[in-house]
Motif scaffolding. Sequence first.
Motif, PDB file in Angstrom:
ATOM      1  N   PRO A   1      -5.570   2.780   0.910  1.00  0.00           N
ATOM      2  CA  PRO A   1      -5.653   3.801   2.128  1.00  0.00           C
ATOM      3  C   PRO A   1      -5.967   5.042   1.239  1.00  0.00           C
ATOM      4  O   PRO A   1      -5.677   5.313   0.076  1.00  0.00           O
ATOM      5  CB  PRO A   1      -4.191   3.789   2.432  1.00  0.00           C
TER       6      PRO A   1
ATOM      7  N   LEU B   1       0.827  -0.994   0.176  1.00  0.00           N
ATOM      8  CA  LEU B   1       0.042  -0.191   0.071  1.00  0.00           C
ATOM      9  C   LEU B   1       0.849   1.357  -0.084  1.00  0.00           C
ATOM     10  O   LEU B   1       1.920   1.095   0.549  1.00  0.00           O
ATOM     11  CB  LEU B   1      -0.840  -0.260   1.271  1.00  0.00           C
TER      12      LEU B   1
ATOM     13  N   SER C   1      -5.338   0.076   7.198  1.00  0.00           N
ATOM     14  CA  SER C   1      -5.411  -0.295   5.709  1.00  0.00           C
ATOM     15  C   SER C   1      -4.513  -1.276   5.522  1.00  0.00           C
ATOM     16  O   SER C   1      -4.736  -2.381   4.502  1.00  0.00           O
ATOM     17  CB  SER C   1      -4.659   0.958   5.019  1.00  0.00           C
TER      18      SER C   1
ATOM     19  N   ALA D   1      -7.094  -2.827   2.346  1.00  0.00           N
ATOM     20  CA  ALA D   1      -7.929  -1.651   1.793  1.00  0.00           C
ATOM     21  C   ALA D   1      -7.088  -0.619   1.231  1.00  0.00           C
ATOM     22  O   ALA D   1      -6.026  -0.232   1.647  1.00  0.00           O
ATOM     23  CB  ALA D   1      -9.079  -1.295   2.594  1.00  0.00           C
TER      24      ALA D   1
ATOM     25  N   SER E   1      -4.680   8.424  -1.321  1.00  0.00           N
ATOM     26  CA  SER E   1      -3.795   7.465  -2.013  1.00  0.00           C
ATOM     27  C   SER E   1      -2.436   8.216  -2.845  1.00  0.00           C
ATOM     28  O   SER E   1      -2.804   9.445  -2.955  1.00  0.00           O
ATOM     29  CB  SER E   1      -4.330   6.392  -3.037  1.00  0.00           C
TER      30      SER E   1
ATOM     31  N   ASP F   1      -4.691   4.897  10.825  1.00  0.00           N
ATOM     32  CA  ASP F   1      -5.437   4.559   9.637  1.00  0.00           C
ATOM     33  C   ASP F   1      -4.439   3.909   8.780  1.00  0.00           C
ATOM     34  O   ASP F   1      -4.972   2.964   8.010  1.00  0.00           O
ATOM     35  CB  ASP F   1      -5.902   5.803   8.786  1.00  0.00           C
TER      36      ASP F   1
END
Length: 391
Positions: A356, A121, A349, A354, A359, A345
């Motif tokens: 973030p 991520l 993520s 998911a 992004s 957060d």
Amino acid sequence: MVGYAFMGAAHSQGWRTAGRVFDLPVQPVMAAICGRDPDAVRGAADRLGWGAAETDWRVLIARDDVQLVDICTPGDSHAEIAIAALEAGKHVLCEKPLANTVAEAEAMVAAAERARARGQLAMVGFNYRRTPAIALARRMVAQGRLGTLRHVRVSYLQDWIVDPEFPLVWRLRKEQAGSGALGDLGSHIVDLAQYLSGEHLVGVSALTETFVRERPLPAGAVAGLSASAGGDSGGGVPRGRVTVDDAALFTGRLASGALASFEATRFAAGRKNALSIELNGDRGSLAFDLERLNELHFHDHTEPASSAGFRRILATEPDHPYLEAWWPPGHGLGYEHTFVHQAADAMRSIASGALPEPSFADGLQVQRVLAAVEESAEKNSVYTPVTPLPA
């Protein structure tokens, strides 16, 4: 983490605290921090709570105990470090603005998309999104409380370089910072306008200005500057050219047709970190002032005029964003808590897989707006004094 100055300290506060406040699915462990000065980075590691110190970011991202790389360096190194970290199999958090150019940001997004297929991520650090009152405003807009949006107006005012003898630090040099108030402050307010409205800007018209064009060189910096960058004022104090904007003023149009206005400056004497935003729709308005960051002001235009008006919402209730883990209602939070929320957060993520927010793609969108502002300002750069009209 790469970098240990102002943003490095703020991010460290977030990493130290997030797992102690929130019940996170994975816990951040502060493995190593990187900087070029061995003594300074070792001192930063001890002071900020990092387990080890490195002087080469390449060594840092090669460490087996590092799964996420947090980039808190000047913008000229963001792309190189982020892309290398992603290619090395690491998650990445990168401070705003994402890069110094659109091309760099595009390369970072491409690297993030490749890494995404491998389960990594990439997130950009627009921390003001994590202010509970701002997150609450976003929720209210998404719920339709403002109706059809008509206006967004945002300003971010500081005064730390009003003194013309303030030194030529890296933030005032384009090769390192990319741009001046536009990138440093303007990136925040562009992101907030788009985040709160849920829309992208589709056009801008801009003016920028550099009020002080030469400044004293910082101690020890003379040898590192080229002859074209440095000079002497005649008084024996070496000086260099400021190569970024001091202030940016621009208007814009959102995808829905709503109008937006923006002001970002470091020359608003008396203003230290004054960020304010207001949104107006046909059903109501929202207003936020960072100097009162636990408050959100809301006007419900569907109420009878005889009793309608702006009312203060104290954003400290446990059902407000991020407040479930903090203090009883009425016990306010501060600037540093935005970085705690950012770290939390990021951990959520990573655990869920998911994408973030924001992004790297969100960061690229902001970068494109900044580039459009610069392009517009260049076209509008010719200033012709107007003859005053007769009294």
